[in-house]
Design a protein around this motif. Structure first.
Motif, PDB file in Angstrom:
ATOM      1  N   GLY A 247       0.819  -1.196   0.000  1.00 17.66           N
ATOM      2  CA  GLY A 247       0.000   0.000   0.000  1.00 17.66           C
ATOM      3  C   GLY A 247       0.853   1.246   0.000  1.00 17.66           C
ATOM      4  O   GLY A 247       2.021   1.221  -0.400  1.00 17.66           O
ATOM      5  N   ALA A 248       0.284   2.339   0.494  1.00 21.21           N
ATOM      6  CA  ALA A 248       0.985   3.616   0.475  1.00 21.21           C
ATOM      7  C   ALA A 248       2.264   3.591   1.314  1.00 21.21           C
ATOM      8  O   ALA A 248       3.245   4.265   0.985  1.00 21.21           O
ATOM      9  N   ARG A 249       2.264   2.783   2.385  1.00 22.83           N
ATOM     10  CA  ARG A 249       3.449   2.698   3.253  1.00 22.83           C
ATOM     11  C   ARG A 249       4.383   1.561   2.839  1.00 22.83           C
ATOM     12  O   ARG A 249       5.416   1.354   3.460  1.00 22.83           O
ATOM     13  N   GLY A 250       4.003   0.828   1.823  1.00 19.01           N
ATOM     14  CA  GLY A 250       4.789  -0.318   1.405  1.00 19.01           C
ATOM     15  C   GLY A 250       4.137  -1.610   1.833  1.00 19.01           C
ATOM     16  O   GLY A 250       2.913  -1.701   1.936  1.00 19.01           O
ATOM     17  N   ARG A 251       4.939  -2.616   2.102  1.00 13.75           N
ATOM     18  CA  ARG A 251       4.432  -3.939   2.471  1.00 13.75           C
ATOM     19  C   ARG A 251       4.555  -4.143   3.988  1.00 13.75           C
ATOM     20  O   ARG A 251       5.623  -3.960   4.574  1.00 13.75           O
ATOM     21  N   CYS A 252       3.447  -4.531   4.594  1.00 14.23           N
ATOM     22  CA  CYS A 252       3.411  -4.761   6.031  1.00 14.23           C
ATOM     23  C   CYS A 252       3.883  -6.187   6.347  1.00 14.23           C
ATOM     24  O   CYS A 252       3.591  -7.130   5.612  1.00 14.23           O
ATOM     25  N   TYR A 253       4.627  -6.332   7.431  1.00 12.42           N
ATOM     26  CA  TYR A 253       5.028  -7.646   7.920  1.00 12.42           C
ATOM     27  C   TYR A 253       5.278  -7.544   9.419  1.00 12.42           C
ATOM     28  O   TYR A 253       5.208  -6.451   9.990  1.00 12.42           O
ATOM     29  N   GLN A 254       5.534  -8.656  10.075  1.00 11.33           N
ATOM     30  CA  GLN A 254       5.830  -8.666  11.500  1.00 11.33           C
ATOM     31  C   GLN A 254       7.328  -8.846  11.725  1.00 11.33           C
ATOM     32  O   GLN A 254       7.917  -9.806  11.231  1.00 11.33           O
ATOM     33  N   GLU A 255       7.920  -7.913  12.437  1.00 12.11           N
ATOM     34  CA  GLU A 255       9.323  -8.032  12.834  1.00 12.11           C
ATOM     35  C   GLU A 255       9.332  -8.825  14.144  1.00 12.11           C
ATOM     36  O   GLU A 255       8.842  -8.346  15.170  1.00 12.11           O
ATOM     37  N   GLU A 256       9.865 -10.042  14.109  1.00  6.87           N
ATOM     38  CA  GLU A 256       9.743 -10.971  15.229  1.00  6.87           C
ATOM     39  C   GLU A 256      11.096 -11.278  15.855  1.00  6.87           C
ATOM     40  O   GLU A 256      12.125 -11.291  15.173  1.00  6.87           O
ATOM     41  N   ARG A 257      11.082 -11.551  17.166  1.00  5.91           N
ATOM     42  CA  ARG A 257      12.275 -12.016  17.861  1.00  5.91           C
ATOM     43  C   ARG A 257      11.873 -13.044  18.922  1.00  5.91           C
ATOM     44  O   ARG A 257      10.858 -12.888  19.607  1.00  5.91           O
ATOM     45  N   TYR A 258      12.698 -14.048  19.033  1.00  7.09           N
ATOM     46  CA  TYR A 258      12.587 -15.050  20.092  1.00  7.09           C
ATOM     47  C   TYR A 258      13.815 -14.908  20.973  1.00  7.09           C
ATOM     48  O   TYR A 258      14.952 -15.027  20.499  1.00  7.09           O
ATOM     49  N   VAL A 259      13.604 -14.607  22.243  1.00  6.08           N
ATOM     50  CA  VAL A 259      14.700 -14.379  23.183  1.00  6.08           C
ATOM     51  C   VAL A 259      14.652 -15.459  24.258  1.00  6.08           C
ATOM     52  O   VAL A 259      13.579 -15.746  24.800  1.00  6.08           O
ATOM     53  N   LEU A 260      15.810 -16.021  24.573  1.00  7.89           N
ATOM     54  CA  LEU A 260      15.879 -17.094  25.564  1.00  7.89           C
ATOM     55  C   LEU A 260      17.055 -16.862  26.490  1.00  7.89           C
ATOM     56  O   LEU A 260      18.157 -16.536  26.045  1.00  7.89           O
ATOM     57  N   LEU A 261      16.807 -17.059  27.766  1.00  4.29           N
ATOM     58  CA  LEU A 261      17.856 -17.036  28.791  1.00  4.29           C
ATOM     59  C   LEU A 261      17.909 -18.416  29.420  1.00  4.29           C
ATOM     60  O   LEU A 261      16.873 -18.975  29.797  1.00  4.29           O
ATOM     61  N   ALA A 262      19.101 -18.995  29.519  1.00  2.00           N
ATOM     62  CA  ALA A 262      19.234 -20.377  30.011  1.00  2.00           C
ATOM     63  C   ALA A 262      20.378 -20.484  31.004  1.00  2.00           C
ATOM     64  O   ALA A 262      21.301 -19.660  31.029  1.00  2.00           O
ATOM     65  N   GLY A 263      20.292 -21.541  31.819  1.00  2.00           N
ATOM     66  CA  GLY A 263      21.356 -21.890  32.759  1.00  2.00           C
ATOM     67  C   GLY A 263      21.437 -23.393  32.890  1.00  2.00           C
ATOM     68  O   GLY A 263      20.604 -24.125  32.351  1.00  2.00           O
ATOM     69  N   ARG A 264      22.409 -23.868  33.628  1.00  2.00           N
ATOM     70  CA  ARG A 264      22.545 -25.314  33.830  1.00  2.00           C
ATOM     71  C   ARG A 264      21.328 -25.861  34.546  1.00  2.00           C
ATOM     72  O   ARG A 264      20.816 -25.259  35.490  1.00  2.00           O
ATOM     73  N   ASP A 265      20.873 -27.006  34.088  1.00  2.00           N
ATOM     74  CA  ASP A 265      19.667 -27.625  34.659  1.00  2.00           C
ATOM     75  C   ASP A 265      19.955 -28.153  36.071  1.00  2.00           C
ATOM     76  O   ASP A 265      21.040 -28.698  36.316  1.00  2.00           O
TER      77      ASP A 265
END
Length: 218
Positions: A200-218
């Protein structure tokens, strides 16, 4: 770009043409950058005595931005052109050439208190127990809402998720060239017909996505 996306030649071209590992398209976000979650967690885990290992350091933006907040920042990347830029951008940090395969270089064996990967190689997970201090944390951000192989690989080496964040923000690619470049970068199929049907007038819409994970020893 004519080189296959994410090939060595492709990364070398990014280094030459864009001065680093950067998104080579214009985008307009309708909300906060989804990587701010990663930034906040990274900042929270940095102390003056923290030793950091960065997998896939690229041209060194995180080392330049956050390196002064910790005791030691060590990064590695498989791309010599990006490492050359990283050493110039963050001269106080250490950078080493490694592709995450085979035997880990001695300088990368730590121990480290925080291991980070901003869309970098997940192969570092296989080496966590060799590089991590006893209470170390692993912080990762990926380009989609789900990256199943990351928690699975963590479990396989005895690490567990301490927290997961999925962030999605509406974004716009203003031109066909931007949209085409984005789809190439993300390895997604597209066509001019698809663009014409949805832009459209602003261009093409999409979703900017991120998956963030914090981990440590089990």
């Amino acid at each position: 770009m004519t080189d296959p996306p994410h090939s060595r030649a492709w990364y070398a071209r990014l280094a030459r043409e864009l001065g680093g590992y950067r998104h080579p398209w214009t985008r307009v976000l309708d909300g906060p950058d989804p990587e701010l979650t990663f930034d906040a967690l990274l900042t929270e885990h940095l102390r003056p005595d923290t030793r950091v290992l960065e997998a896939g350091s690229g041209h060194g933006p995180d080392a330049a931005r956050f390196g002064s907040e910790c005791a030691r920042w060590v990064g590695y990347d498989r791309q010599p052109e990006l490492l050359e830029l990283a050493r110039a951008n963050a001269p106080a940090a250490e950078f080493h050439l490694w592709d995450g395969k085979g035997e880990m270089p001695t300088d990368l064996r730590g121990p480290f208190d925080l291991i980070v990967s901003r869309r970098g190689p997940t192969s570092v997970i296989d080496h966590l127990n060799a590089v991590a201090a006893p209470d170390a944390r692993f912080l990762y951000v990926g380009p989609r809402l789900d990256v199943p192989r990351v928690p699975q690989r963590l479990r396989s080496v005895g690490w567990a998720s301490l927290g997961e964040w999925r962030v999605s923000v509406r974004a716009w690619a203003p031109t066909w060239a931007d949209w085409q470049t984005r789809c190439e970068f993300m390895d997604e199929a597209t066509s001019r017909e698809d663009w014409d049907a949805h832009a459209g007038a602003r261009g093409r819409c999409y979703q900017e996505e991120r998956y963030v994970l914090l981990a440590g020893r089990d």
